[in-house]
Design a protein around this motif. Structure first.
Motif, PDB file in Angstrom:
ATOM      1  N   VAL A   8       0.849  -1.198   0.000  1.00  0.00           N
ATOM      2  CA  VAL A   8       0.000   0.000   0.000  1.00  0.00           C
ATOM      3  C   VAL A   8       0.882   1.244   0.000  1.00  0.00           C
ATOM      4  O   VAL A   8       1.773   1.388   0.837  1.00  0.00           O
ATOM      5  N   PHE A   9       0.636   2.140  -0.944  1.00  0.00           N
ATOM      6  CA  PHE A   9       1.312   3.437  -0.915  1.00  0.00           C
ATOM      7  C   PHE A   9       0.409   4.491  -1.546  1.00  0.00           C
ATOM      8  O   PHE A   9      -0.548   4.163  -2.255  1.00  0.00           O
ATOM      9  N   GLY A  10       0.734   5.765  -1.289  1.00  0.00           N
ATOM     10  CA  GLY A  10      -0.140   6.814  -1.792  1.00  0.00           C
ATOM     11  C   GLY A  10       0.553   8.053  -2.299  1.00  0.00           C
ATOM     12  O   GLY A  10      -0.057   8.854  -3.010  1.00  0.00           O
ATOM     13  N   THR A  11       1.827   8.244  -1.938  1.00  0.00           N
ATOM     14  CA  THR A  11       2.541   9.445  -2.350  1.00  0.00           C
ATOM     15  C   THR A  11       3.651   9.102  -3.332  1.00  0.00           C
ATOM     16  O   THR A  11       4.078   7.948  -3.434  1.00  0.00           O
ATOM     17  N   ARG A  12       4.132  10.128  -4.016  1.00  0.00           N
ATOM     18  CA  ARG A  12       5.222   9.933  -4.970  1.00  0.00           C
ATOM     19  C   ARG A  12       6.472   9.341  -4.308  1.00  0.00           C
ATOM     20  O   ARG A  12       7.049   8.370  -4.831  1.00  0.00           O
ATOM     21  N   PRO A  13       6.947   9.885  -3.156  1.00  0.00           N
ATOM     22  CA  PRO A  13       8.147   9.294  -2.545  1.00  0.00           C
ATOM     23  C   PRO A  13       7.966   7.828  -2.167  1.00  0.00           C
ATOM     24  O   PRO A  13       8.885   7.019  -2.338  1.00  0.00           O
ATOM     25  N   GLU A  14       6.791   7.478  -1.638  1.00  0.00           N
ATOM     26  CA  GLU A  14       6.535   6.064  -1.320  1.00  0.00           C
ATOM     27  C   GLU A  14       6.628   5.201  -2.573  1.00  0.00           C
ATOM     28  O   GLU A  14       7.210   4.114  -2.561  1.00  0.00           O
ATOM     29  N   ALA A  15       6.022   5.683  -3.646  1.00  0.00           N
ATOM     30  CA  ALA A  15       5.993   4.907  -4.884  1.00  0.00           C
ATOM     31  C   ALA A  15       7.403   4.688  -5.426  1.00  0.00           C
ATOM     32  O   ALA A  15       7.746   3.587  -5.876  1.00  0.00           O
ATOM     33  N   ILE A  16       8.246   5.732  -5.378  1.00  0.00           N
ATOM     34  CA  ILE A  16       9.622   5.601  -5.848  1.00  0.00           C
ATOM     35  C   ILE A  16      10.356   4.522  -5.050  1.00  0.00           C
ATOM     36  O   ILE A  16      11.068   3.681  -5.615  1.00  0.00           O
ATOM     37  N   GLY A  30       6.581 -17.865  -5.364  1.00  0.00           N
ATOM     38  CA  GLY A  30       5.735 -18.041  -4.185  1.00  0.00           C
ATOM     39  C   GLY A  30       5.082 -16.767  -3.675  1.00  0.00           C
ATOM     40  O   GLY A  30       4.415 -16.791  -2.633  1.00  0.00           O
ATOM     41  N   ILE A  31       5.245 -15.644  -4.376  1.00  0.00           N
ATOM     42  CA  ILE A  31       4.648 -14.378  -3.957  1.00  0.00           C
ATOM     43  C   ILE A  31       3.601 -13.936  -4.972  1.00  0.00           C
ATOM     44  O   ILE A  31       3.867 -13.845  -6.178  1.00  0.00           O
ATOM     45  N   GLU A  32       2.405 -13.676  -4.480  1.00  0.00           N
ATOM     46  CA  GLU A  32       1.343 -13.083  -5.290  1.00  0.00           C
ATOM     47  C   GLU A  32       1.159 -11.650  -4.794  1.00  0.00           C
ATOM     48  O   GLU A  32       0.635 -11.416  -3.707  1.00  0.00           O
ATOM     49  N   LEU A  33       1.623 -10.686  -5.575  1.00  0.00           N
ATOM     50  CA  LEU A  33       1.652  -9.290  -5.134  1.00  0.00           C
ATOM     51  C   LEU A  33       0.426  -8.531  -5.616  1.00  0.00           C
ATOM     52  O   LEU A  33       0.057  -8.585  -6.784  1.00  0.00           O
ATOM     53  N   ASN A  34      -0.173  -7.791  -4.678  1.00  0.00           N
ATOM     54  CA  ASN A  34      -1.263  -6.882  -4.995  1.00  0.00           C
ATOM     55  C   ASN A  34      -0.821  -5.470  -4.610  1.00  0.00           C
ATOM     56  O   ASN A  34      -0.497  -5.222  -3.449  1.00  0.00           O
ATOM     57  N   ILE A  35      -0.778  -4.567  -5.581  1.00  0.00           N
ATOM     58  CA  ILE A  35      -0.375  -3.186  -5.319  1.00  0.00           C
ATOM     59  C   ILE A  35      -1.614  -2.313  -5.201  1.00  0.00           C
ATOM     60  O   ILE A  35      -2.428  -2.242  -6.127  1.00  0.00           O
ATOM     61  N   CYS A  36      -1.739  -1.664  -4.058  1.00  0.00           N
ATOM     62  CA  CYS A  36      -2.879  -0.789  -3.799  1.00  0.00           C
ATOM     63  C   CYS A  36      -2.381   0.646  -3.687  1.00  0.00           C
ATOM     64  O   CYS A  36      -1.549   0.964  -2.828  1.00  0.00           O
ATOM     65  N   SER A  37      -2.872   1.509  -4.541  1.00  0.00           N
ATOM     66  CA  SER A  37      -2.567   2.936  -4.466  1.00  0.00           C
ATOM     67  C   SER A  37      -3.744   3.655  -3.821  1.00  0.00           C
ATOM     68  O   SER A  37      -4.891   3.496  -4.254  1.00  0.00           O
ATOM     69  N   THR A  38      -3.455   4.453  -2.808  1.00  0.00           N
ATOM     70  CA  THR A  38      -4.529   5.246  -2.192  1.00  0.00           C
ATOM     71  C   THR A  38      -4.757   6.543  -2.954  1.00  0.00           C
ATOM     72  O   THR A  38      -5.755   7.217  -2.745  1.00  0.00           O
ATOM     73  N   GLY A  39      -3.817   6.918  -3.826  1.00  0.00           N
ATOM     74  CA  GLY A  39      -4.000   8.110  -4.639  1.00  0.00           C
ATOM     75  C   GLY A  39      -3.751   9.406  -3.898  1.00  0.00           C
ATOM     76  O   GLY A  39      -4.300  10.447  -4.263  1.00  0.00           O
ATOM     77  N   GLN A  40      -2.904   9.377  -2.867  1.00  0.00           N
ATOM     78  CA  GLN A  40      -2.637  10.598  -2.098  1.00  0.00           C
ATOM     79  C   GLN A  40      -1.957  11.655  -2.973  1.00  0.00           C
ATOM     80  O   GLN A  40      -2.207  12.846  -2.844  1.00  0.00           O
ATOM     81  N   HIS A  41      -1.069  11.221  -3.882  1.00  0.00           N
ATOM     82  CA  HIS A  41      -0.469  12.093  -4.903  1.00  0.00           C
ATOM     83  C   HIS A  41      -0.825  11.500  -6.260  1.00  0.00           C
ATOM     84  O   HIS A  41       0.032  10.954  -6.953  1.00  0.00           O
TER      85      HIS A  41
END
Length: 383
Positions: A8-16, A30-41
């Motif tokens: 889970v991330f929402g800002t540009r710095p987190e995303a980078i 063995g990893i199933e990744l789900n990326i959730c953006s909160t859209g803070q930026h």
């Protein structure tokens, strides 16, 4: 056995900083990744994701105009709770110190979901600086199950707060992974920013000072002081180009454009995607910033850095002598920037490469520890 990991991330710095980890986890067995953006930026997030050739699985788009931090937190709790109920991940990964990070961790804690905290353990010791980030990261540490500090300094902070050593893995910082990947990627595709009209006007024969600024604790007088310092420097050094990608926050835009819009050698440009920003950092003679991540990136590529903050949660950069805290005092900013522009010995001393935040393989270390922990956690829960 396969594990569901939700990032889970929402800002540009987190995303980078999460992008290189996402790229690793997407390929990790063995990893199933789900990326959730909160859209803070929201707008700036898309730039980052495009630069790293990533897509999100879920976009909550929780931001509204004029939204307070309490309003944002309310929307995050409601929407993330629904996501967790639907997906029921085996672990939730959050990054650093944003409101998104803390509320994502809190919502996971309320649903008894394990939490992994990337870039854990950074501290200034002052809850008001940076605000609200210092509180966000401390509160996240209380409820996290796995902690991934970038340095021994950060690990020591966690140990002093009572986090068990077995729950900590020093990894380096994923922002160095991001920086190294992007610089290599640019070389591989022979990328050049000429197509970007905002950058094509820059003169390769003139020195360039790169500036960023967006901290909430600098709003008001702090930003006015910073802008006045830039105006003074632009007047003192007409042959130097001052490039400022201006954050989209209306309070930042207002302060910057009110003071700097009429200065001929100050280029106020839109926020750049990470690919373009990495080029700007490499092109810069010196950098002025109140950002956290740039404190890690600039020394890694040998760029002298003046930090427009009173305190830093990254003491390792100060130890190397390539970074200097100057705060928001106009006189001090002008003095220290002038010293770097005028004095070759000072510039040479501060322009050497110093990278206390890792070797570019933090993401692999996190992925490895994550899988080990998930396997052990799954085995113990079935006993």
């Amino acid at each position: 056995m396969s594990f569901k990991v939700m990032m889970v991330f929402g800002t540009r710095p987190e995303a980078i900083k999460m992008a290189p980890l996402a790229r690793v986890l997407r390929q990790w067995p063995g990893i199933e990744l789900n990326i959730c953006s909160t859209g803070q930026h929201l707008e700036m997030l898309k730039q980052v994701l495009d630069s790293f050739e990533l897509t999100v699985d879920e976009n909550l788009q929780v931001m509204t105009q004029g939204q307070s931090l309490n309003g944002l937190s309310e929307q995050l709790l409601i929407n993330l709770d629904k996501s967790y109920e639907r997906l029921h991940p085996d672990i939730v990964l959050v990054h650093g110190d944003t409101t998104t990070s803390f509320i994502a961790a809190l919502a996971a804690f309320y649903r008894h979901l394990p939490i992994g905290h990337v870039e854990a353990g950074l501290r200034t010791g002052n809850l008001r600086a940076p605000w609200p980030e210092e509180a966000n990261r401390r509160l996240t540490a209380v409820i996290a199950d796995l902690h991934f500090p970038p340095t021994r300094h950060a690990q020591d902070n966690l140990l002093r707060e009572g986090v068990p050593l077995e729950n900590i893995e020093i990894t380096g910082n994923t922002v160095i992974d991001a920086l190294m990947w992007m610089r290599t990627h640019q070389q591989e595709i022979q990328w050049h920013p000429a197509a970007n009209s905002a950058l094509s006007v820059l003169d390769d024969n003139r020195r360039m000072v790169l500036i960023t600024g967006h901290r909430r604790e600098n709003f008001g007088e702090g930003f006015r002081n910073i802008c006045q310092a830039l105006a003074d420097l632009a007047l003192r050094y007409p042959d130097v180009q001052f490039v400022y990608p201006v954050h989209l926050n209306p309070r930042v835009q207002s302060a910057v454009y009110d003071v700097l819009s009429d200065k001929p050698n100050i280029y106020l440009i839109a926020p750049q995607n990470y690919q373009h920003f990495v080029w700007l950092m490499g092109r810069a003679h010196i950098i002025l910033t109140d950002s956290g991540g740039i404190q890690e990136e600039a020394p890694a590529i040998g760029k002298p850095l003046l930090v427009l903050r009173e305190v830093t949660e990254r003491p390792s950069v100060l130890e190397g002598g390539t970074v200097l805290l100057v705060g928001t005092d106009t006189t001090k900013i002008v003095k220290e920037a002038s010293q770097l522009l005028d004095d070759e010995a000072t510039y040479k001393r501060m322009s050497r490469v110093h990278s206390p935040y890792g070797d570019g393989h933090a993401s692999e270390r996190i992925a490895k520890r994550l899988c080990t922990w998930l396997s052990a956690h799954s085995a113990s829960s079935t006993v």
